[in-house]
Write an enzyme that holds these catalytic residues in place. Structure first.
Site, PDB file in Angstrom:
ATOM      1  N   LYS A  13       0.816  -1.215   0.000  1.00 34.18           N
ATOM      2  CA  LYS A  13       0.000   0.000   0.000  1.00 34.18           C
ATOM      3  C   LYS A  13       0.851   1.266   0.000  1.00 34.18           C
ATOM      4  CE  LYS A  13      -2.394  -0.338   3.655  1.00 34.18           C
ATOM      5  NZ  LYS A  13      -1.907   0.375   4.749  1.00 34.18           N
ATOM      6  N   ARG A  88      -9.193   3.546   9.277  1.00 34.79           N
ATOM      7  CA  ARG A  88      -8.803   2.183   9.623  1.00 34.79           C
ATOM      8  C   ARG A  88      -9.866   1.483  10.475  1.00 34.79           C
ATOM      9  NH1 ARG A  88      -2.850   2.172   9.062  1.00 34.79           N
ATOM     10  NH2 ARG A  88      -1.969   0.390  10.137  1.00 34.79           N
ATOM     11  N   ARG A 127      10.982  -6.894   5.456  1.00 35.72           N
ATOM     12  CA  ARG A 127      10.904  -5.490   5.043  1.00 35.72           C
ATOM     13  C   ARG A 127      11.926  -4.594   5.754  1.00 35.72           C
ATOM     14  NH1 ARG A 127       5.198  -2.310   5.261  1.00 35.72           N
ATOM     15  NH2 ARG A 127       5.360  -2.421   7.512  1.00 35.72           N
ATOM     16  N   ARG A 160      11.297  -1.811  10.817  1.00 39.83           N
ATOM     17  CA  ARG A 160      10.341  -1.124  11.691  1.00 39.83           C
ATOM     18  C   ARG A 160      10.159  -1.933  12.962  1.00 39.83           C
ATOM     19  NH1 ARG A 160       5.066   0.673   8.302  1.00 39.83           N
ATOM     20  NH2 ARG A 160       4.092  -0.193  10.148  1.00 39.83           N
ATOM     21  N   ARG A 171      -0.982  -7.445  14.096  1.00 38.78           N
ATOM     22  CA  ARG A 171      -1.455  -6.397  13.172  1.00 38.78           C
ATOM     23  C   ARG A 171      -2.409  -6.976  12.126  1.00 38.78           C
ATOM     24  NH1 ARG A 171       3.887  -4.463  11.071  1.00 38.78           N
ATOM     25  NH2 ARG A 171       2.716  -3.128   9.671  1.00 38.78           N
TER      26      ARG A 171
END
Ligand code: AMP
Length: 212
Positions: A13, A88, A127, A160, A171
């Protein structure tokens, strides 16, 4: 162009949002990026948000809505915007619709990027993010190049805090219970475009462009 980008964490995204916003020259509003910047600064908002962000929980609606209202006080969004990571929850979506109505602003499209769960976990555990320009890299790509520096701005890449396996799982659960209902919310409003998020960055970009 006024867009909302939806999708579970790790569907790509943020990457696509950046590319689309730059293509149409509209502001890219990532609530996650704003919150991480506030946490780094140690501001009051950052202090309130830190615990939620680091544990993969959603920051309470009233804090987020206040932050968005602040952003919309300026003229910055007159010619368009791309919301990434907001709304959200249903509460955020409803309040955002109300705010936009008051400002006489209409959303053009809601882009929902869809990727299967196994692929999401793989992408998030691999990531790395540039600390400065926020470009996203995968660990395999970085290992191949042998450099932990961003190829755009030269800053250091890092993982992160909320990309640990345990927090990732949480999450995804939060996404399913709190954010997925927005797919139906925007589908009913006839704004939703589902996009297959598998494939290369360019392929996904072209798929999105074809729906705008
Ligand atoms: P993201 O960068 O979009 O993955 O967001 C990272 C984290 O920031 C989330 O796990 C939440 O803790 C927080 N966050 C970002 N956007 C929102 C939002 N719209 N509502 C509540 N929390 C948010």
């Amino acid at each position: 162009m006024r867009l909302i980008f939806l999708g579970a964490p790790g569907v790509g995204k943020g990457t696509q949002a950046k590319k689309i916003a730059s293509k149409f020259n509209i502001p890219h509003v990532s609530t996650g990026d704003i919150l991480r910047a506030e946490i780094k600064k140690g501001s009051i908002l950052g202090k309130k948000a830190a615990e939620f962000v680091h544990s993969g929980k959603l920051v309470p609606d009233e804090i987020i809505l206040e932050m968005i209202k602040e952003q919309f006080k300026t003229d910055r969004f007159k010619s368009g915007f791309l919301m990434d990571g907001f709304p959200r929850t249903l509460e955020q979506a409803e309040k955002f619709s109300k705010l936009l109505k008051e400002l006489d602003i209409k959303i053009d499209r809601v882009i929902n990027i869809v990727v299967d769960e196994e692929e999401i976990v793989k992408r998030l555990t691999n990531r790395l993010v540039c600390g400065e320009c926020k470009k996203i890299f995968s660990l395999s790509e970085v290992n191949k190049n042998g450099s932990f520096l961003c190829d755009v701005c030269g800053s250091e890449l890092s993982k992160r805090k909320d990309d640990s396996e345990e927090v990732i799982k949480h999450r995804i659960e939060v996404y399913k219970s709190q954010t997925q209902p927005l797919v139906e919310f925007y589908s009913k409003k006839k704004l939703l475009e589902n996009i297959d998020g598998h494939g290369t960055e360019d392929e996904i970009f072209e798929r999105i462009l074809a729906r705008l």
